[in-house]
Design a protein around this motif. Structure first.
Motif, PDB file in Angstrom:
ATOM      1  N   TYR A  69       0.841  -1.207   0.000  1.00 46.88           N
ATOM      2  CA  TYR A  69       0.000   0.000   0.000  1.00 46.88           C
ATOM      3  C   TYR A  69       0.873   1.254   0.000  1.00 46.88           C
ATOM      4  CZ  TYR A  69      -4.030   2.945   1.094  1.00 46.88           C
ATOM      5  OH  TYR A  69      -5.017   3.888   1.043  1.00 46.88           O
ATOM      6  N   VAL A  70       1.899   1.255   0.845  1.00 41.20           N
ATOM      7  CA  VAL A  70       2.837   2.383   0.879  1.00 41.20           C
ATOM      8  C   VAL A  70       3.493   2.563  -0.484  1.00 41.20           C
ATOM      9  CG1 VAL A  70       4.968   3.251   1.913  1.00 41.20           C
ATOM     10  CG2 VAL A  70       3.252   2.154   3.355  1.00 41.20           C
ATOM     11  N   ALA A  71       3.901   1.457  -1.100  1.00 35.00           N
ATOM     12  CA  ALA A  71       4.553   1.513  -2.405  1.00 35.00           C
ATOM     13  C   ALA A  71       3.609   2.048  -3.475  1.00 35.00           C
ATOM     14  CB  ALA A  71       5.065   0.136  -2.792  1.00 35.00           C
ATOM     15  N   SER A  72       2.322   1.763  -3.348  1.00 35.79           N
ATOM     16  CA  SER A  72       1.349   2.270  -4.321  1.00 35.79           C
ATOM     17  C   SER A  72       1.190   3.776  -4.219  1.00 35.79           C
ATOM     18  CB  SER A  72      -0.005   1.584  -4.112  1.00 35.79           C
ATOM     19  OG  SER A  72       0.090   0.210  -4.362  1.00 35.79           O
ATOM     20  N   TYR A  73       1.315   4.308  -3.013  1.00 33.46           N
ATOM     21  CA  TYR A  73       1.259   5.747  -2.808  1.00 33.46           C
ATOM     22  C   TYR A  73       2.537   6.441  -3.281  1.00 33.46           C
ATOM     23  CZ  TYR A  73      -2.780   7.549  -0.148  1.00 33.46           C
ATOM     24  OH  TYR A  73      -4.009   8.022   0.235  1.00 33.46           O
ATOM     25  N   ALA A  74       3.634   5.691  -3.362  1.00 33.01           N
ATOM     26  CA  ALA A  74       4.954   6.281  -3.578  1.00 33.01           C
ATOM     27  C   ALA A  74       5.056   7.172  -4.820  1.00 33.01           C
ATOM     28  CB  ALA A  74       6.020   5.189  -3.609  1.00 33.01           C
ATOM     29  N   ARG A 132      -3.899  11.153   5.635  1.00 29.33           N
ATOM     30  CA  ARG A 132      -3.758  12.444   6.326  1.00 29.33           C
ATOM     31  C   ARG A 132      -2.717  13.326   5.649  1.00 29.33           C
ATOM     32  NH1 ARG A 132      -4.216   8.985  11.808  1.00 29.33           N
ATOM     33  NH2 ARG A 132      -6.493   9.093  12.023  1.00 29.33           N
ATOM     34  N   ILE A 133      -1.630  12.722   5.180  1.00 29.50           N
ATOM     35  CA  ILE A 133      -0.620  13.483   4.432  1.00 29.50           C
ATOM     36  C   ILE A 133      -1.208  13.977   3.107  1.00 29.50           C
ATOM     37  CG2 ILE A 133       1.626  13.351   3.288  1.00 29.50           C
ATOM     38  CD1 ILE A 133       2.369  11.169   5.359  1.00 29.50           C
ATOM     39  N   TYR A 134      -1.886  13.096   2.424  1.00 33.54           N
ATOM     40  CA  TYR A 134      -2.527  13.383   1.134  1.00 33.54           C
ATOM     41  C   TYR A 134      -3.533  14.524   1.287  1.00 33.54           C
ATOM     42  CZ  TYR A 134      -5.172  11.761  -3.087  1.00 33.54           C
ATOM     43  OH  TYR A 134      -5.803  11.634  -4.300  1.00 33.54           O
TER      44      TYR A 134
END
Length: 200
Positions: A69-74, A132-134
């Motif tokens: 999931y983190v990698a997809s946001y990257a 939250r960052i987004y």
């Protein structure tokens, strides 16, 4: 008589590289088969790694899923971070409606991950952290466009609405691409922000 081929040697990698390889394998599995295909066996087959390495690096399948999931946001996070100055609202929207972000395999990954968030605590925790960052990135961009030093409640509300619309657009691209186009998507976004930003 032909000599037997030597057994394939185990590929030794640095821990960071091995973890990254497992994440890439997990993403490939999600893109091809969705969440039901995200099994230890399939990931090991895609990566050539042993089952124990998933537990060693991620604590198990759920930890690896959260890392995926983190990698997809990257790609989005990297696009935001590479700018010398904060991205404008228009640039953020352009990025999220770009061909890079709307690749079918990437959208398949998002569709699989979104469906799992509600029932997977590890994935939900990563979602909340990144959302939250987004959200803060969008609210700050809206405030800057309106000439405010910091977001107020109106900017926060518009950021929520805009993200919900963009999520819906990505969903439509995933499940009914013949009904959605980048032109339709941009028109929908412009219709949402036109009123609140008309005085900017």
């Amino acid at each position: 008589m032909t000599a037997p081929k030597p057994a394939a040697k185990y590929k030794r990698l640095a821990p960071e590289a091995r973890a990254a390889e497992l994440v890439e394998a997990g993403l490939r599995v999600l893109a091809k088969g969705g969440i039901t295909a995200f099994t230890i066996d399939n990931i090991c087959k895609a990566s050539g790694a042993s089952r124990g390495l998933i537990g060693h690096h991620f604590g198990g399948k759920d930890g690896l899923l959260a890392a995926c999931y983190v990698a997809s946001y990257a790609p989005f996070m990297q696009a935001v971070a590479k700018e010398a100055v904060p991205m404008s609202l228009a640039a953020l929207i352009d990025e999220l409606l770009s061909e890079r972000q709307l690749r079918p395999e990437g959208l398949n990954i998002w569709l699989a991950l979104w469906g799992e968030i509600a029932v997977n605590p590890a994935l939900r925790a990563e979602h909340l952290r990144l959302y939250r960052i987004y959200h803060a990135t969008f609210a700050a961009a809206i405030a800057r466009q309106l000439g405010r030093a910091a977001p107020d409640a109106r900017d926060e509300t518009l950021a929520t609405a805009l993200i919900a619309l963009l999520d819906g657009i990505w969903l439509e691209f995933s499940i009914a691409p013949e009904e959605m186009s980048r032109a339709k998507a941009r028109a929908a976004v412009e219709a949402l922000v036109q009123g609140p930003l008309s005085g900017a």
